[in-house]
Design an enzyme around this catalytic site. Sequence first.
Site, mmCIF file in Angstrom:
data_model
loop_
_atom_site.group_PDB
_atom_site.id
_atom_site.type_symbol
_atom_site.label_atom_id
_atom_site.label_comp_id
_atom_site.label_asym_id
_atom_site.label_seq_id
_atom_site.Cartn_x
_atom_site.Cartn_y
_atom_site.Cartn_z
ATOM 1 N N GLY A 1 -1.051 7.710 1.014
ATOM 2 C CA GLY A 1 -0.359 6.757 1.876
ATOM 3 C C GLY A 1 -0.858 5.335 1.757
ATOM 4 N N GLU B 1 -3.463 5.312 -12.759
ATOM 5 C CA GLU B 1 -4.066 4.343 -11.839
ATOM 6 C C GLU B 1 -3.622 2.968 -12.308
ATOM 7 O OE1 GLU B 1 -5.814 5.276 -9.273
ATOM 8 O OE2 GLU B 1 -6.397 7.343 -9.713
#
Length: 489
Positions: free
Chosen positions: A124, A306
């Site tokens: 989140g 990433e």
Amino acid sequence: MDLSFVFFLFLLSFFLIPSSTIARGGDRIPIPSGFLDKSSELLARHLFEDKQRKISEALTDGYMSNTELEKSVTEFGQRCANISRIYSIGKSVNGSPLLVIEISDKPGKEEAEPAFKFIGNVHGDEPVGRELLMLLANWLCSNYMKDSLATMIVKNVHLHILPTMNPDGFALRRRGNANNVDLNRDFPDRFYPVNDVEDMRQPETRAIMNWVKNQQFAASASLHGGALVANYPWDGSQDSRKKYVACPDDKAFRYMASIYSQSHYNMSSSTEFAGGITNGAQWYPIYGGMQDWNYIHGGCLELTLEISDDKWPRANELPILFEYNRKSMLNLVASLVKSGIHGRTFSSDTYHPLPASVTINGIDYKTNSSRRFGYYYRFLAPSESYEVMVTMPGYESKTTRILLEDEAMSLDFILDPEVSDAGRQVDDCYCNCDGQGKLVVGILGRAHLDMFLAIFVVLLFLCFLLKRKAVIRFLKRRHFPGHKRAIEV
């Protein structure tokens, strides 16, 4: 004291030890030296609130809220209806829909084409992925039939985009979902049997698992933040130590990760990760991750990307981050058209598609062709020689050796049915009607049967020639732009 009672107390204390979850994306926690000694470090999927970065109101300015994201997805579906469809794979704990954008020239229709999925916002507090995936979808829509790469992707791949897997965590500005569970530690794991407990699994995780079960994906990637590297399996090691743990498709994964890294603005120049890529377990092991589960159970090669050193950068940096990652995302999807092998599997007697299994000698991994089209896709590293074998119960297997160069290869297989001894004995054929068997030979008579069989064989041979000619014409016409002509085995 009763030994069984002592054992029960030991197990109870084992599972109640408080712990924190090892996290990708910069939140590095030292790995325990012994998996068995401190496995409680790996069993906890719940997170501690006081260890998470506090996200200020100022940082959220410029990011779409969940309501705004749903509206953006809906508007995209209306504006780009010719090349997209919108569907939901489920709901979050708090009831937010998990909406997916499918982009293709024939959205919603099964084709003999590979499928790729992007997933954003698994954590989140890592919202960059959800924003970049919406920018990617809109870029493809705006540049279809204008840009060659966009056009190739739309015409030859079914691209599925889930902007947010964790809308509740985003709304709460924290890593975990509404139950404060790290969704990237919630999948079944080969070293982690606790995750096999169905009742403990989160609805977001179940949604992904059902999605992969119902939709055959060739490859995928999830977008994270907190570092700048393309991560590939395996993510865990048996003893929880930091070390390189190669999966069967290690060469293919390293090539796949390099496609993303080398296309990125500066990922490949990383001083921390050679070439901007890393094996997950060598970086630091995690358990219950989505990446390994996709590879083991979904037949899907997945990367963990990433894409931003800062997990929650200011919104005015998003256009720059998109430009840094746009070419990488496009090239990763396009690699399904430009790399690997693909084709169809047929039966030689009926020329119907077969849901066969495709394996590579020396690589302990199986790819299945689709039931409707007999279509398969297998991602492989180029400049290598491979022995490809196709098997199907009731059919004789076929094997061929190929040299895969720098472009994709189309490779179709026509399998011959296995003929049993019983199948050759016409005298033993019976027609069973209401349990009363009657010998076919006895009805027709030997002479009539021989004549009938001769006529049948001639007709069958003519039909075989016509079908073979039609299929060969079809195979010669079917190949992606830039692909080699289809090879028939």
